[in-house]
Design a protein around this motif. Structure first.
Motif, mmCIF file in Angstrom:
data_model
loop_
_atom_site.group_PDB
_atom_site.id
_atom_site.type_symbol
_atom_site.label_atom_id
_atom_site.label_comp_id
_atom_site.label_asym_id
_atom_site.label_seq_id
_atom_site.Cartn_x
_atom_site.Cartn_y
_atom_site.Cartn_z
ATOM 1 N N ALA A 32 44.377 26.326 45.707
ATOM 2 C CA ALA A 32 45.064 25.807 46.898
ATOM 3 C C ALA A 32 44.476 24.476 47.345
ATOM 4 N N LEU A 33 43.171 24.340 47.275
ATOM 5 C CA LEU A 33 42.520 23.095 47.702
ATOM 6 C C LEU A 33 42.999 21.904 46.884
ATOM 7 N N ILE A 34 43.145 22.102 45.586
ATOM 8 C CA ILE A 34 43.611 21.010 44.721
ATOM 9 C C ILE A 34 45.110 20.770 44.907
ATOM 10 N N GLU A 35 45.885 21.834 44.892
ATOM 11 C CA GLU A 35 47.345 21.682 44.975
ATOM 12 C C GLU A 35 47.790 21.114 46.323
ATOM 13 N N GLN A 36 47.029 21.403 47.394
ATOM 14 C CA GLN A 36 47.373 20.886 48.713
ATOM 15 C C GLN A 36 46.735 19.522 48.995
ATOM 16 N N GLY A 37 46.008 18.994 48.015
ATOM 17 C CA GLY A 37 45.382 17.690 48.184
ATOM 18 C C GLY A 37 44.230 17.671 49.165
ATOM 19 N N ARG A 38 43.599 18.813 49.377
ATOM 20 C CA ARG A 38 42.497 18.898 50.325
ATOM 21 C C ARG A 38 41.149 18.555 49.687
ATOM 22 N N ALA A 39 41.088 18.537 48.376
ATOM 23 C CA ALA A 39 39.850 18.196 47.660
ATOM 24 C C ALA A 39 40.207 17.515 46.354
ATOM 25 N N GLN A 40 39.342 16.597 45.926
ATOM 26 C CA GLN A 40 39.547 15.937 44.635
ATOM 27 C C GLN A 40 38.993 16.786 43.496
ATOM 28 N N LYS A 41 37.919 17.534 43.812
ATOM 29 C CA LYS A 41 37.303 18.392 42.802
ATOM 30 C C LYS A 41 36.755 19.636 43.488
ATOM 31 N N VAL A 42 36.841 20.773 42.783
ATOM 32 C CA VAL A 42 36.269 22.026 43.284
ATOM 33 C C VAL A 42 35.313 22.582 42.237
ATOM 34 N N ILE A 43 34.128 22.955 42.697
ATOM 35 C CA ILE A 43 33.184 23.682 41.841
ATOM 36 C C ILE A 43 33.272 25.142 42.268
ATOM 37 N N ALA A 44 33.906 25.962 41.444
ATOM 38 C CA ALA A 44 34.116 27.378 41.749
ATOM 39 C C ALA A 44 32.955 28.186 41.172
ATOM 40 N N CYS A 45 32.230 28.871 42.028
ATOM 41 C CA CYS A 45 31.006 29.566 41.614
ATOM 42 C C CYS A 45 31.076 31.044 41.955
ATOM 43 N N ASP A 46 30.475 31.845 41.107
ATOM 44 C CA ASP A 46 30.364 33.274 41.395
ATOM 45 C C ASP A 46 29.192 33.835 40.611
ATOM 46 N N ILE A 47 28.517 34.814 41.198
ATOM 47 C CA ILE A 47 27.398 35.437 40.513
ATOM 48 C C ILE A 47 27.871 36.373 39.401
ATOM 49 N N SER A 48 29.146 36.793 39.507
ATOM 50 C CA SER A 48 29.716 37.724 38.535
ATOM 51 C C SER A 48 30.495 36.982 37.451
ATOM 52 N N GLU A 49 30.085 37.171 36.218
ATOM 53 C CA GLU A 49 30.797 36.562 35.087
ATOM 54 C C GLU A 49 32.228 37.074 35.010
ATOM 55 N N ALA A 50 32.423 38.372 35.305
ATOM 56 C CA ALA A 50 33.763 38.965 35.253
ATOM 57 C C ALA A 50 34.689 38.340 36.286
ATOM 58 N N SER A 51 34.167 38.144 37.505
ATOM 59 C CA SER A 51 34.980 37.503 38.552
ATOM 60 C C SER A 51 35.288 36.059 38.196
ATOM 61 N N LEU A 52 34.291 35.358 37.681
ATOM 62 C CA LEU A 52 34.485 33.961 37.334
ATOM 63 C C LEU A 52 35.484 33.809 36.195
ATOM 64 N N ASP A 53 35.541 34.785 35.312
ATOM 65 C CA ASP A 53 36.503 34.737 34.215
ATOM 66 C C ASP A 53 37.931 34.777 34.756
ATOM 67 N N LYS A 54 38.147 35.513 35.852
ATOM 68 C CA LYS A 54 39.472 35.544 36.492
ATOM 69 C C LYS A 54 39.824 34.160 37.027
ATOM 70 N N ALA A 55 38.837 33.502 37.630
ATOM 71 C CA ALA A 55 39.067 32.152 38.154
ATOM 72 C C ALA A 55 39.363 31.179 37.021
ATOM 73 N N ARG A 56 38.627 31.297 35.927
ATOM 74 C CA ARG A 56 38.870 30.412 34.773
ATOM 75 C C ARG A 56 40.290 30.559 34.261
ATOM 76 N N LYS A 57 40.738 31.802 34.139
ATOM 77 C CA LYS A 57 42.098 32.055 33.631
ATOM 78 C C LYS A 57 43.149 31.467 34.561
ATOM 79 N N LEU A 58 42.913 31.585 35.884
ATOM 80 C CA LEU A 58 43.856 31.006 36.849
ATOM 81 C C LEU A 58 43.881 29.488 36.722
ATOM 82 N N VAL A 59 42.717 28.882 36.631
ATOM 83 C CA VAL A 59 42.611 27.429 36.505
ATOM 84 C C VAL A 59 43.341 26.944 35.260
#
Length: 227
Positions: A32-59
């Motif tokens: 949402a931050l990128i699509e709405q033009g609210r940020a030029q770059k987002v660093i998406a972080c999570d301690i869980s590899e499994a959760s981060l994998d979901k974010a990677r797939k969405l990206v």
């Protein structure tokens, strides 16, 4: 579609260069931050590899690889000092958020804005911010699936402003802004205090608890009547 909580979080970010989303889970806020033009770059972080994998797939599915970077790690440890202008920390308790800020205080103090969305222990988080030179600049209450969430916007490097500890319980900015659901929230909190008082009054060793709960209830009723 964003939840009410994520909408409030994203809404606090405006025209920022780099945003770090700590505890990003599925990555919806980053998208949402990128699509709405609210940020030029987002660093998406999570301690869980499994959760981060979901974010990677969405990206990847949205073609946002050039704008969203994913990193596995705990709190500010995955960031260089000054790397992000805004840091979002959401989806965890206020005590854990407090501990993250304290563990990497230099890095936390180097950002321009913190957007914090604890799912409990708001009192302790507000108190920590006030006592460690973070100014709460705004706050919103949102209701999502019948649960109340506080979204706190803060900035570092300011003199502590809150002297009345009562407002660590409900958030002075919520009162000043006459938040539209604060009255409803206070009503629930007052009911909880009434239940505590009923139980405590049955105990012979709870005089202090009764006094504290009664005073907190009285203050909350005063605020409620002014809304």
């Amino acid at each position: 579609m964003l939840t009410a909580r994520l909408e409030a979080i994203v809404g606090y970010v405006n025209g920022t260069g780099v945003v770090a989303d700590i505890g990003c889970d599925h990555g919806y806020a980053a998208q949402a931050l990128i699509e709405q033009g609210r940020a030029q770059k987002v660093i998406a972080c999570d301690i869980s590899e499994a959760s981060l994998d979901k974010a990677r797939k969405l990206v990847e599915s949205q073609g946002l690889q050039d704008c969203v970077e994913t990193r596995v790690g705990n709190g500010f440890s995955i960031l260089e000092k000054g790397e992000a202008d805004t840091v979002i920390i959401a989806g965890m308790g206020g005590l854990l958020i407090r501990d993250m800020l304290q563990a990497q205080k230099e890095k936390a103090a180097a950002v321009e804005k913190l957007v914090l969305a604890p799912n409990r222990s708001e009192f302790e988080l507000r108190k920590y911010l006030n006592e460690n030179d973070f100014e709460i600049t705004d706050e919103k209450l949102v209701k999502d699936n019948d649960k109340y969430y506080h979204v706190i916007c803060a900035r570092p490097g300011r003199v502590p402003t809150e002297e009345d500890e009562f407002y660590f319980h409900i958030g002075r900015k919520l009162v000043e802004n006459k938040d539209p659901i604060l009255k409803e929230y206070l009503g629930q909190k007052i009911q909880e205090l009434e239940r505590i008082l009923v139980m405590a009054e049955k105990s012979t060793n709870a005089a202090q608890l009764v006094e504290q709960a009664a005073e907190k209830k009285r203050r909350m009723q005063e605020v409620e009547e002014c809304l």
